[in-house]
Design a protein around this motif. Structure first.
Motif, PDB file in Angstrom:
ATOM      1  N   ALA A   4      30.187  61.645  -3.928  1.00 32.74           N
ATOM      2  CA  ALA A   4      28.932  62.655  -4.078  1.00 32.74           C
ATOM      3  C   ALA A   4      27.926  61.578  -4.098  1.00 32.74           C
ATOM      4  CB  ALA A   4      29.064  63.224  -5.370  1.00 32.74           C
ATOM      5  N   ASN A   5      26.680  61.805  -3.327  1.00 31.47           N
ATOM      6  CA  ASN A   5      25.468  61.069  -3.437  1.00 31.47           C
ATOM      7  C   ASN A   5      24.337  61.972  -3.864  1.00 31.47           C
ATOM      8  OD1 ASN A   5      23.819  58.685  -2.909  1.00 31.47           O
ATOM      9  ND2 ASN A   5      23.125  59.509  -0.968  1.00 31.47           N
ATOM     10  N   ALA A   6      23.763  61.760  -4.847  1.00 28.06           N
ATOM     11  CA  ALA A   6      22.685  62.873  -5.217  1.00 28.06           C
ATOM     12  C   ALA A   6      21.413  61.926  -5.226  1.00 28.06           C
ATOM     13  CB  ALA A   6      22.923  63.279  -6.610  1.00 28.06           C
ATOM     14  N   GLY A   7      20.303  62.312  -4.825  1.00 26.43           N
ATOM     15  CA  GLY A   7      19.135  61.494  -4.773  1.00 26.43           C
ATOM     16  C   GLY A   7      17.582  62.369  -4.837  1.00 26.43           C
ATOM     17  N   SER A   8      16.647  61.669  -5.053  1.00 29.82           N
ATOM     18  CA  SER A   8      15.306  61.927  -4.855  1.00 29.82           C
ATOM     19  C   SER A   8      14.709  61.062  -3.883  1.00 29.82           C
ATOM     20  CB  SER A   8      14.567  62.440  -6.221  1.00 29.82           C
ATOM     21  OG  SER A   8      14.714  60.866  -6.759  1.00 29.82           O
ATOM     22  N   LEU A   9      13.735  61.959  -3.208  1.00 32.69           N
ATOM     23  CA  LEU A   9      12.880  61.093  -2.080  1.00 32.69           C
ATOM     24  C   LEU A   9      11.449  61.523  -2.324  1.00 32.69           C
ATOM     25  CD1 LEU A   9      15.065  62.101   0.790  1.00 32.69           C
ATOM     26  CD2 LEU A   9      15.013  59.920  -0.353  1.00 32.69           C
ATOM     27  N   GLY A  10      10.600  60.548  -3.006  1.00 39.13           N
ATOM     28  CA  GLY A  10       9.380  60.822  -2.860  1.00 39.13           C
ATOM     29  C   GLY A  10       8.493  60.922  -1.691  1.00 39.13           C
ATOM     30  N   ALA A  11       7.805  61.985  -1.467  1.00 34.73           N
ATOM     31  CA  ALA A  11       7.409  62.238  -0.068  1.00 34.73           C
ATOM     32  C   ALA A  11       5.672  61.774  -0.245  1.00 34.73           C
ATOM     33  CB  ALA A  11       7.506  63.657   0.199  1.00 34.73           C
ATOM     34  N   VAL A  12       5.112  61.486   0.926  1.00 35.18           N
ATOM     35  CA  VAL A  12       3.763  61.332   0.723  1.00 35.18           C
ATOM     36  C   VAL A  12       3.023  62.567   0.584  1.00 35.18           C
ATOM     37  CG1 VAL A  12       1.860  60.577   2.403  1.00 35.18           C
ATOM     38  CG2 VAL A  12       3.858  59.322   2.626  1.00 35.18           C
ATOM     39  N   TYR A  38      25.535  68.666   2.730  1.00 30.36           N
ATOM     40  CA  TYR A  38      24.235  68.190   2.521  1.00 30.36           C
ATOM     41  C   TYR A  38      23.115  69.158   2.301  1.00 30.36           C
ATOM     42  CZ  TYR A  38      20.800  64.396   4.114  1.00 30.36           C
ATOM     43  OH  TYR A  38      19.775  63.591   3.864  1.00 30.36           O
ATOM     44  N   GLU A  39      22.851  69.266   0.768  1.00 29.03           N
ATOM     45  CA  GLU A  39      21.931  70.252   0.525  1.00 29.03           C
ATOM     46  C   GLU A  39      20.563  69.427   0.097  1.00 29.03           C
ATOM     47  OE1 GLU A  39      22.835  73.369   0.738  1.00 29.03           O
ATOM     48  OE2 GLU A  39      24.971  72.720   1.374  1.00 29.03           O
ATOM     49  N   VAL A  40      19.435  70.235   0.616  1.00 24.08           N
ATOM     50  CA  VAL A  40      18.140  69.697   0.512  1.00 24.08           C
ATOM     51  C   VAL A  40      17.237  70.708  -0.352  1.00 24.08           C
ATOM     52  CG1 VAL A  40      16.017  69.063   1.891  1.00 24.08           C
ATOM     53  CG2 VAL A  40      18.318  68.456   2.587  1.00 24.08           C
ATOM     54  N   GLY A  41      16.674  70.328  -1.587  1.00 24.10           N
ATOM     55  CA  GLY A  41      15.637  71.119  -2.581  1.00 24.10           C
ATOM     56  C   GLY A  41      14.404  70.800  -2.803  1.00 24.10           C
ATOM     57  N   THR A  42      13.834  71.524  -3.420  1.00 18.19           N
ATOM     58  CA  THR A  42      12.594  71.059  -4.125  1.00 18.19           C
ATOM     59  C   THR A  42      12.462  71.781  -5.283  1.00 18.19           C
ATOM     60  OG1 THR A  42      11.593  73.257  -2.874  1.00 18.19           O
ATOM     61  CG2 THR A  42      11.473  71.021  -1.724  1.00 18.19           C
ATOM     62  N   ASN A  43      11.509  71.301  -6.079  1.00 13.61           N
ATOM     63  CA  ASN A  43      11.178  71.939  -7.441  1.00 13.61           C
ATOM     64  C   ASN A  43       9.730  72.225  -7.580  1.00 13.61           C
ATOM     65  OD1 ASN A  43      10.609  71.763 -10.270  1.00 13.61           O
ATOM     66  ND2 ASN A  43      12.499  71.054 -10.834  1.00 13.61           N
ATOM     67  N   VAL A  52      18.411  66.017  -2.706  1.00 23.37           N
ATOM     68  CA  VAL A  52      19.275  65.829  -1.708  1.00 23.37           C
ATOM     69  C   VAL A  52      20.614  65.659  -2.490  1.00 23.37           C
ATOM     70  CG1 VAL A  52      20.293  64.840   0.268  1.00 23.37           C
ATOM     71  CG2 VAL A  52      17.804  64.895   0.191  1.00 23.37           C
ATOM     72  N   ILE A  53      21.443  66.531  -2.156  1.00 18.23           N
ATOM     73  CA  ILE A  53      22.866  66.285  -2.742  1.00 18.23           C
ATOM     74  C   ILE A  53      23.832  66.347  -1.653  1.00 18.23           C
ATOM     75  CG2 ILE A  53      24.651  67.389  -4.167  1.00 18.23           C
ATOM     76  CD1 ILE A  53      22.653  66.747  -5.972  1.00 18.23           C
ATOM     77  N   GLU A  54      24.586  65.207  -1.355  1.00 18.89           N
ATOM     78  CA  GLU A  54      25.315  64.962  -0.354  1.00 18.89           C
ATOM     79  C   GLU A  54      27.032  65.057  -0.841  1.00 18.89           C
ATOM     80  OE1 GLU A  54      24.426  61.651   2.251  1.00 18.89           O
ATOM     81  OE2 GLU A  54      22.766  61.685   0.900  1.00 18.89           O
ATOM     82  N   LEU A  55      27.978  65.461  -0.258  1.00 23.12           N
ATOM     83  CA  LEU A  55      29.403  65.431  -0.560  1.00 23.12           C
ATOM     84  C   LEU A  55      29.856  65.178   0.733  1.00 23.12           C
ATOM     85  CD1 LEU A  55      30.478  68.837  -2.343  1.00 23.12           C
ATOM     86  CD2 LEU A  55      29.823  66.492  -3.440  1.00 23.12           C
TER      87      LEU A  55
END
Length: 100
Positions: A4-12, A38-43, A52-55
């Motif tokens: 599993a790889n879970a991460g956050s990406l800061g956007a411009v 490969y799941e992409v989400g926002t808050n 992003v959550i990746e399995l």
């Protein structure tokens, strides 16, 4: 063992939705190399972050994906939308109450 790889990406600022659209484009190459999800989400509390959550079948499958020409091109295309703020963690999945 599943990786599993879970991460956050800061956007411009103002580019979060464009980054989400980019990250959610269909990619058969990921599945072919061993991506299980490969799941992409926002808050709503953070308008400039994408999660992003990746399995993956394995950590090696994840590493192999990063070498794919399609993935390298996708990373290059996403770079202008990224603010350079990243977070996350990785782990080997050891079990789940949803499967044996």
């Amino acid at each position: 063992m599943v990786f599993a790889n879970a991460g956050s990406l800061g956007a411009v600022p103002g580019k979060r939705d464009a980054l989400v659209a980019h990250l959610t484009r269909r990619s058969s190459a990921l599945e072919e190399v061993g991506c299980l999800a490969y799941e992409v989400g926002t808050n709503t509390d953070d308008s400039d972050t994408v999660y992003v959550i990746e399995l993956w079948e394995s950590a090696d499958a994840h590493r192999r994906s990063l070498a794919l020409p399609e993935v390298q091109a996708s990373i290059a295309e996403a770079r202008p939308m990224l603010a350079g703020t990243f977070g996350g963690f990785q782990f080997e999945v050891v079990g789940s109450p949803l499967r044996d």
